[in-house]
Design a protein around this motif. Sequence first.
Motif, PDB file in Angstrom:
ATOM      1  N   SER A   1      -5.350  11.892   9.817  1.00 35.64           N
ATOM      2  CA  SER A   1      -6.551  11.069   9.770  1.00 35.64           C
ATOM      3  C   SER A   1      -7.742  11.835  10.315  1.00 35.64           C
ATOM      4  O   SER A   1      -7.610  12.871  10.960  1.00 35.64           O
ATOM      5  N   GLY A   2      -8.900  11.299  10.014  1.00 34.66           N
ATOM      6  CA  GLY A   2     -10.121  11.820  10.589  1.00 34.66           C
ATOM      7  C   GLY A   2     -10.661  13.064   9.921  1.00 34.66           C
ATOM      8  O   GLY A   2     -10.448  13.318   8.748  1.00 34.66           O
ATOM      9  N   GLU A   3     -11.363  13.848  10.709  1.00 29.01           N
ATOM     10  CA  GLU A   3     -12.061  15.018  10.202  1.00 29.01           C
ATOM     11  C   GLU A   3     -11.115  16.051   9.611  1.00 29.01           C
ATOM     12  O   GLU A   3     -11.422  16.688   8.606  1.00 29.01           O
ATOM     13  N   SER A   4      -9.931  16.221  10.199  1.00 30.39           N
ATOM     14  CA  SER A   4      -8.991  17.200   9.651  1.00 30.39           C
ATOM     15  C   SER A   4      -8.538  16.791   8.251  1.00 30.39           C
ATOM     16  O   SER A   4      -8.283  17.637   7.402  1.00 30.39           O
ATOM     17  N   GLN A   5      -8.456  15.490   7.996  1.00 35.96           N
ATOM     18  CA  GLN A   5      -8.100  15.023   6.654  1.00 35.96           C
ATOM     19  C   GLN A   5      -9.204  15.391   5.662  1.00 35.96           C
ATOM     20  O   GLN A   5      -8.921  15.819   4.551  1.00 35.96           O
ATOM     21  N   LEU A   6     -10.446  15.249   6.069  1.00 29.54           N
ATOM     22  CA  LEU A   6     -11.556  15.631   5.193  1.00 29.54           C
ATOM     23  C   LEU A   6     -11.525  17.130   4.909  1.00 29.54           C
ATOM     24  O   LEU A   6     -11.779  17.554   3.786  1.00 29.54           O
ATOM     25  N   ASN A   7     -11.195  17.929   5.910  1.00 30.24           N
ATOM     26  CA  ASN A   7     -11.099  19.375   5.699  1.00 30.24           C
ATOM     27  C   ASN A   7      -9.973  19.721   4.736  1.00 30.24           C
ATOM     28  O   ASN A   7     -10.120  20.594   3.884  1.00 30.24           O
TER      29      ASN A   7
ATOM     30  N   TYR B   1      -8.348  21.366  -0.732  1.00 30.77           N
ATOM     31  CA  TYR B   1      -7.571  21.084  -1.939  1.00 30.77           C
ATOM     32  C   TYR B   1      -8.469  21.103  -3.166  1.00 30.77           C
ATOM     33  O   TYR B   1      -8.144  21.714  -4.191  1.00 30.77           O
ATOM     34  N   LEU B   2      -9.595  20.420  -3.070  1.00 33.34           N
ATOM     35  CA  LEU B   2     -10.478  20.314  -4.226  1.00 33.34           C
ATOM     36  C   LEU B   2     -11.158  21.634  -4.568  1.00 33.34           C
ATOM     37  O   LEU B   2     -11.392  21.934  -5.732  1.00 33.34           O
ATOM     38  N   GLU B   3     -11.458  22.445  -3.564  1.00 28.43           N
ATOM     39  CA  GLU B   3     -12.172  23.700  -3.817  1.00 28.43           C
ATOM     40  C   GLU B   3     -11.249  24.854  -4.166  1.00 28.43           C
ATOM     41  O   GLU B   3     -11.591  25.690  -4.986  1.00 28.43           O
ATOM     42  N   GLU B   4     -10.084  24.909  -3.540  1.00 27.39           N
ATOM     43  CA  GLU B   4      -9.281  26.129  -3.628  1.00 27.39           C
ATOM     44  C   GLU B   4      -7.924  25.959  -4.288  1.00 27.39           C
ATOM     45  O   GLU B   4      -7.336  26.945  -4.727  1.00 27.39           O
ATOM     46  N   ALA B   5      -7.406  24.770  -4.335  1.00 27.07           N
ATOM     47  CA  ALA B   5      -6.029  24.600  -4.804  1.00 27.07           C
ATOM     48  C   ALA B   5      -5.983  24.207  -6.271  1.00 27.07           C
ATOM     49  O   ALA B   5      -6.647  24.795  -7.095  1.00 27.07           O
ATOM     50  N   GLN B   6      -5.192  23.201  -6.599  1.00 28.08           N
ATOM     51  CA  GLN B   6      -4.924  22.834  -7.990  1.00 28.08           C
ATOM     52  C   GLN B   6      -6.140  22.330  -8.744  1.00 28.08           C
ATOM     53  O   GLN B   6      -6.224  22.498  -9.942  1.00 28.08           O
ATOM     54  N   TYR B   7      -7.059  21.694  -8.073  1.00 32.32           N
ATOM     55  CA  TYR B   7      -8.117  20.991  -8.796  1.00 32.32           C
ATOM     56  C   TYR B   7      -8.893  21.864  -9.773  1.00 32.32           C
ATOM     57  O   TYR B   7      -8.986  21.518 -10.935  1.00 32.32           O
ATOM     58  N   PRO B   8      -9.433  23.007  -9.354  1.00 30.37           N
ATOM     59  CA  PRO B   8     -10.158  23.808 -10.347  1.00 30.37           C
ATOM     60  C   PRO B   8      -9.279  24.275 -11.496  1.00 30.37           C
ATOM     61  O   PRO B   8      -9.728  24.351 -12.629  1.00 30.37           O
ATOM     62  N   ARG B   9      -8.010  24.580 -11.234  1.00 26.02           N
ATOM     63  CA  ARG B   9      -7.112  25.041 -12.298  1.00 26.02           C
ATOM     64  C   ARG B   9      -6.759  23.921 -13.271  1.00 26.02           C
ATOM     65  O   ARG B   9      -6.421  24.180 -14.413  1.00 26.02           O
ATOM     66  N   LEU B  10      -6.811  22.679 -12.817  1.00 23.83           N
ATOM     67  CA  LEU B  10      -6.460  21.569 -13.698  1.00 23.83           C
ATOM     68  C   LEU B  10      -7.426  21.476 -14.872  1.00 23.83           C
ATOM     69  O   LEU B  10      -7.067  20.989 -15.925  1.00 23.83           O
ATOM     70  N   GLY B  11      -8.636  21.975 -14.701  1.00 28.22           N
ATOM     71  CA  GLY B  11      -9.625  21.943 -15.773  1.00 28.22           C
ATOM     72  C   GLY B  11      -9.165  22.656 -17.027  1.00 28.22           C
ATOM     73  O   GLY B  11      -9.660  22.400 -18.111  1.00 28.22           O
TER      74      GLY B  11
END
Length: 126
Positions: A70-76, A81-91
């Motif tokens: 929870s909290g700030e660590s969850q946001l990090n 995840y969105l910047e470096e992991a699967q998300y960009p490759r899913l495109g």
Amino acid sequence: RYAPPSIDEVIMYQKTRDRIRDWIRARAKCQGFGMLLILAGRPGIGKSAAVEAVCADAGLEIARWRGVVSGESQLNQLRSYLEEAQYPRLGKRRGIVLLEELPTDEQFKPELRNILLQAATMARRP
């Protein structure tokens, strides 16, 4: 976990099911769509099940992120995840990103909003 084979078997209001189905199908036709669908509600009401059923029917892959801290660590973790992991490759494939267990504390809402808007911008890039 029980996973309904179609969205028609997800127990929720018909209007809500139709709106989820229509939104996902419309975005699936677009290349590199970046719109955000935010489903909010109590746990167990079928939000993820509805998305999973529509994606299975439409042949869309799901990249899933589930917050476990929870909290700030969850946001990090979400930002990473969105910047470096699967998300960009899913495109490169047909699919959507399913984010679950997002932070709900008022103090984190502005930062969460910024992270999601940045993700939507990334998704629009070819």
